[in-house]
Design a protein around this motif. Sequence first.
Motif, PDB file in Angstrom:
ATOM      1  N   LYS A   1      10.596 -15.665 -13.980  1.00  0.00           N
ATOM      2  CA  LYS A   1      11.987 -15.240 -13.850  1.00  0.00           C
ATOM      3  C   LYS A   1      12.916 -16.101 -14.699  1.00  0.00           C
ATOM      4  CE  LYS A   1      15.723 -14.155 -10.783  1.00  0.00           C
ATOM      5  NZ  LYS A   1      16.256 -14.114  -9.439  1.00  0.00           N
TER       6      LYS A   1
ATOM      7  N   ARG B   1       8.561  -7.656  -9.670  1.00  0.00           N
ATOM      8  CA  ARG B   1      10.017  -7.715  -9.487  1.00  0.00           C
ATOM      9  C   ARG B   1      10.704  -8.375 -10.676  1.00  0.00           C
ATOM     10  NH1 ARG B   1      13.456 -10.050  -4.370  1.00  0.00           N
ATOM     11  NH2 ARG B   1      15.479  -9.616  -5.301  1.00  0.00           N
TER      12      ARG B   1
ATOM     13  N   ALA C   1      10.718  -5.730 -13.470  1.00  0.00           N
ATOM     14  CA  ALA C   1      11.623  -4.613 -13.201  1.00  0.00           C
ATOM     15  C   ALA C   1      13.083  -5.052 -13.169  1.00  0.00           C
ATOM     16  CB  ALA C   1      11.251  -3.952 -11.867  1.00  0.00           C
ATOM     17  N   ASP C   2      13.360  -6.213 -12.596  1.00  0.00           N
ATOM     18  CA  ASP C   2      14.745  -6.679 -12.475  1.00  0.00           C
ATOM     19  C   ASP C   2      15.330  -7.168 -13.789  1.00  0.00           C
ATOM     20  OD1 ASP C   2      14.575  -6.098  -9.785  1.00  0.00           O
ATOM     21  OD2 ASP C   2      14.628  -8.184  -9.104  1.00  0.00           O
ATOM     22  N   THR C   3      14.493  -7.728 -14.655  1.00  0.00           N
ATOM     23  CA  THR C   3      15.003  -8.318 -15.904  1.00  0.00           C
ATOM     24  C   THR C   3      14.807  -7.430 -17.125  1.00  0.00           C
ATOM     25  OG1 THR C   3      12.931  -9.449 -16.468  1.00  0.00           O
ATOM     26  CG2 THR C   3      14.503 -10.637 -15.022  1.00  0.00           C
TER      27      THR C   3
END
Length: 161
Positions: free
Chosen positions: A66, A103, A106-108
Amino acid sequence: MSGKGAPELSVKNCQDLRVAVIAAQWHEKVMDGLVDGSLRALHELGIDEPTLLRVPGSWELPVVAKVLAGRGYDAIVALGVVIRGGTPHFDYVCQGVTQGLARVSADTGVPVGFGVLTCDTEEQALDRAGLEGSAEDKGHEAVTAAVSTAMTLRSVSEPWH
């Protein structure tokens, strides 16, 4: 063999991508094979200066992925191995790592190549580690998938002429 049916990916013109490889330290022999396979794949693609970071175990892969996704990397490759034991710990770690990496991606919007082996035995892990005599090279495959996806994203983000 679990790799049966895998696509033959061909990736071109990706030399300028910023790629990071994050590798766990548990199960040194397996991890050495995964890291070697990933670095070989990057070299074959012309990406000669990837970032390579090591973390204690697979559990730590999502948080580092992340942070790297927020620092301008075009693709991230997460390498690890979790081998089933006699407790539910295996299930919790595998689920957390898998959901965490999904996640992050998909989120970044930054592709994360999933090179985390989740095996019942050490022999299964060694057979997927890309070592001499291994049936599969999951480190190489994870790089190819992440870089191919990054190039797909690049093709849809560039204006059409």
